[in-house]
Design a protein around this motif. Structure first.
Motif, PDB file in Angstrom:
ATOM      1  N   SER A   1       2.647  -3.391  -7.599  1.00 29.72           N
ATOM      2  CA  SER A   1       1.346  -4.062  -7.700  1.00 29.72           C
ATOM      3  C   SER A   1       0.782  -3.903  -9.105  1.00 29.72           C
ATOM      4  CB  SER A   1       0.367  -3.471  -6.679  1.00 29.72           C
ATOM      5  OG  SER A   1       0.787  -3.727  -5.359  1.00 29.72           O
ATOM      6  N   ARG A   2       0.843  -2.665  -9.622  1.00 28.86           N
ATOM      7  CA  ARG A   2       0.372  -2.433 -10.994  1.00 28.86           C
ATOM      8  C   ARG A   2       1.212  -3.199 -12.006  1.00 28.86           C
ATOM      9  NH1 ARG A   2      -0.624   2.815  -8.707  1.00 28.86           N
ATOM     10  NH2 ARG A   2       1.519   3.447  -9.164  1.00 28.86           N
TER      11      ARG A   2
ATOM     12  N   THR B   1       0.822  -1.215   0.000  1.00 27.97           N
ATOM     13  CA  THR B   1       0.000   0.000   0.000  1.00 27.97           C
ATOM     14  C   THR B   1       0.858   1.268   0.000  1.00 27.97           C
ATOM     15  OG1 THR B   1      -0.188  -0.090   2.410  1.00 27.97           O
ATOM     16  CG2 THR B   1      -1.953  -1.127   1.125  1.00 27.97           C
TER      17      THR B   1
ATOM     18  N   GLN C   1       2.711   0.063  -4.456  1.00 28.98           N
ATOM     19  CA  GLN C   1       1.637   0.269  -5.434  1.00 28.98           C
ATOM     20  C   GLN C   1       2.166   0.190  -6.853  1.00 28.98           C
ATOM     21  OE1 GLN C   1      -1.161   3.565  -4.607  1.00 28.98           O
ATOM     22  NE2 GLN C   1      -0.228   3.710  -2.581  1.00 28.98           N
TER      23      GLN C   1
ATOM     24  N   HIS D   1      -8.568   0.341  -5.184  1.00 28.85           N
ATOM     25  CA  HIS D   1      -8.222   1.268  -6.271  1.00 28.85           C
ATOM     26  C   HIS D   1      -7.293   0.604  -7.281  1.00 28.85           C
ATOM     27  CE1 HIS D   1      -7.273   5.004  -8.321  1.00 28.85           C
ATOM     28  NE2 HIS D   1      -5.984   4.740  -8.157  1.00 28.85           N
ATOM     29  N   LEU D   2      -6.366  -0.232  -6.794  1.00 27.41           N
ATOM     30  CA  LEU D   2      -5.433  -0.927  -7.681  1.00 27.41           C
ATOM     31  C   LEU D   2      -6.093  -2.099  -8.402  1.00 27.41           C
ATOM     32  CD1 LEU D   2      -2.337  -1.048  -5.288  1.00 27.41           C
ATOM     33  CD2 LEU D   2      -2.525   0.341  -7.362  1.00 27.41           C
TER      34      LEU D   2
ATOM     35  N   LYS E   1       0.422  -6.944 -11.877  1.00 32.61           N
ATOM     36  CA  LYS E   1      -0.930  -7.154 -12.388  1.00 32.61           C
ATOM     37  C   LYS E   1      -0.955  -7.042 -13.912  1.00 32.61           C
ATOM     38  CE  LYS E   1      -5.676  -5.419 -12.155  1.00 32.61           C
ATOM     39  NZ  LYS E   1      -6.545  -4.298 -11.758  1.00 32.61           N
TER      40      LYS E   1
END
Length: 438
Positions: free
Chosen positions: A17-18, A9, A14, A41-42, A21
């Protein structure tokens, strides 16, 4: 594969994470703040049961502050499943990799990593990614991670954890220390940085921006970079000794001593000519953008705000070294040059096409016998102010004509007067032998 990012987080968490993904990994994040809304949100899962997520994940990534990294590794590693991978993303490597070796079960792979960039970059293209594999514990996962990062455009460097910490004591420890100290010196002197920009040279402008860039970051991160690497203090002492020596030389007006110091440093530095060329490119890129803005005064241009991603389009009314004023038609907008990117003509047209609310107008005409309405449609679409053309009606057999009637629906760019564009299309159709109806 399932990826768990502990510290996911945070800003760097973040970003990764993007990244994972987008590369088709199933991503779960966890953060001590419990900010589930960030995960939402992600578009990823939040690990409400952290221990279970650890035990089920194929890859566990630690991206937490340096001072607690080893403790988080100690809590996490024993819970991981066989054949999984434990990675960290911190800017030190000896401590974290030793902790992973100590606490990770033998069947768990280990890979120390250090992305040499911050979370503001848009992609890995052209970025350096350091990997510090551990012999006997990285053989399975090293090629997997290397291929993932390289295929996304990263440049990979592979070194030992100890080599890494030695190099970053200068690459980060010295440069950050110097820039932060310049900033604190401004403060000590009560020196107005904003006023000084009135007299700036390109080199000073770039240097001050880098100082501001560092000062504007998370101070805890930079404190830990300075304090957690044991080699940094040795670098500080050498730097301060050189500062002291150079200041004494200046105080004594020892010109020859100054020249000798500078020449010896240049010899040790190596290819100063290449450094000059690279810095010239940086300076010239700033000058080039400013020149483009100056040349655009009185013309319509579009600018994308780097941080908000908002596009502002209008007539360039005025350009100063720091600001540009746009007349958007409805109002005048003042933008800081450092916060914007000037869009090309093609980019501006593409933005208008996708983002503006467009006008619809219909044009009906009798087309010449034997002509193909689709070809005529293609001719109409050559008008750069028309987003799209659709044939919505064709009809043959009207009493007053033996020709086919075709109705074209025009989608006209939202910032143009639709009646003027429709008139242009009607003139075009008349010119190729069509007869406008009604």
């Amino acid at each position: 594969m399932k990826v768990l990012i502990i510290g996911g987080t945070g800003e760097m968490g973040q970003w990764f994470s993007r990244f994972f993904k987008e590369n088709d990994y199933e991503v779960t994040v966890w953060g001590s703040s419990g900010k589930v809304e960030i995960a939402e949100h992600l578009g990823v899962e939040f690990a409400h049961d952290l221990d279970t997520s650890i035990s089920e994940s194929d890859i566990v990534i630690i991206t937490v502050p340096i001072d607690i990294t080893e403790r988080v590794i100690a809590d996490t590693a024993p819970k991981m499943k066989n054949d999984s991978l434990l990675m960290d993303l911190t800017s030190l490597k000896v401590g974290p990799t030793e902790a992973m070796l100590k606490y990770a079960p033998q069947g768990v792979g280990i890979l120390g990593t250090h992305p040499m960039f911050g979370p503001s970059i848009p992609s890995l293209h052209g970025q350096t990614f350091i990997l510090t594999p551990i012999e006997g514990r990285s053989e399975k996962w090293l090629p997997v991670m290397r291929e993932l990062f390289e295929s996304s455009g990263a440049h990979i460097e592979i070194i030992s954890p100890r080599e890494h910490d030695h190099f970053v004591s200068v690459v980060q420890g010295l440069t950050h220390f110097a820039y932060i100290t310049i900033g604190t010196t401004f403060n000590r002197l009560d020196f107005s940085v904003s006023e000084s920009r009135r007299f700036m040279s390109p080199v000073y402008d770039i240097m001050v921006d880098f100082v501001g860039r560092i000062l504007g970051q998370n101070p805890y991160l930079y404190a830990f970079i300075q304090m957690e690497n044991p080699e940094v203090l040795k670098v500080h002492k050498a730097f301060m000794q050189e500062c002291s020596d150079m200041s004494r030389i200046v105080e004594e007006h020892d010109v020859e001593g100054f020249i000798t110091k500078m020449r010896d440093a240049a010899t040790h530095f190596g290819d100063t000519a290449a450094a000059l060329r690279r810095s010239d490119k940086l300076i010239n890129s700033k000058i080039s953008e400013f020149d483009q803005l100056l040349a655009s005064i009185g013309e319509e241009r579009a600018m994308r705000h780097i941080y908000s991603d908002t596009v502002h389009a209008g007539i360039v009314e005025r350009v100063s070294p720091r600001n540009v004023i746009l007349d958007t038609g409805s109002k005048k907008v003042t933008l800081k040059i450092e916060n914007i990117r000037l869009l090309s003509e093609e980019e501006m047209h593409a933005w208008k096409t996708t983002d503006l609310e467009h006008h619809l107008r219909d044009v009906s005409a009798f087309v010449p016998n034997g002509s193909d309405p689709e070809i005529i449609k293609g001719i109409i679409q050559c008008n750069e102010n028309i987003v799209d053309v659709e044939i919505i009606d064709t009809y043959a057999g009207l009493e007053d004509s033996d020709r086919m009637s075709v109705t074209f629906r025009l989608k006209i760019l939202g910032d143009h007067e639709p009646e003027n564009i429709r008139h242009e299309v009607e003139t075009l159709l008349t010119g190729i032998g069509c007869q406008i109806r009604g």
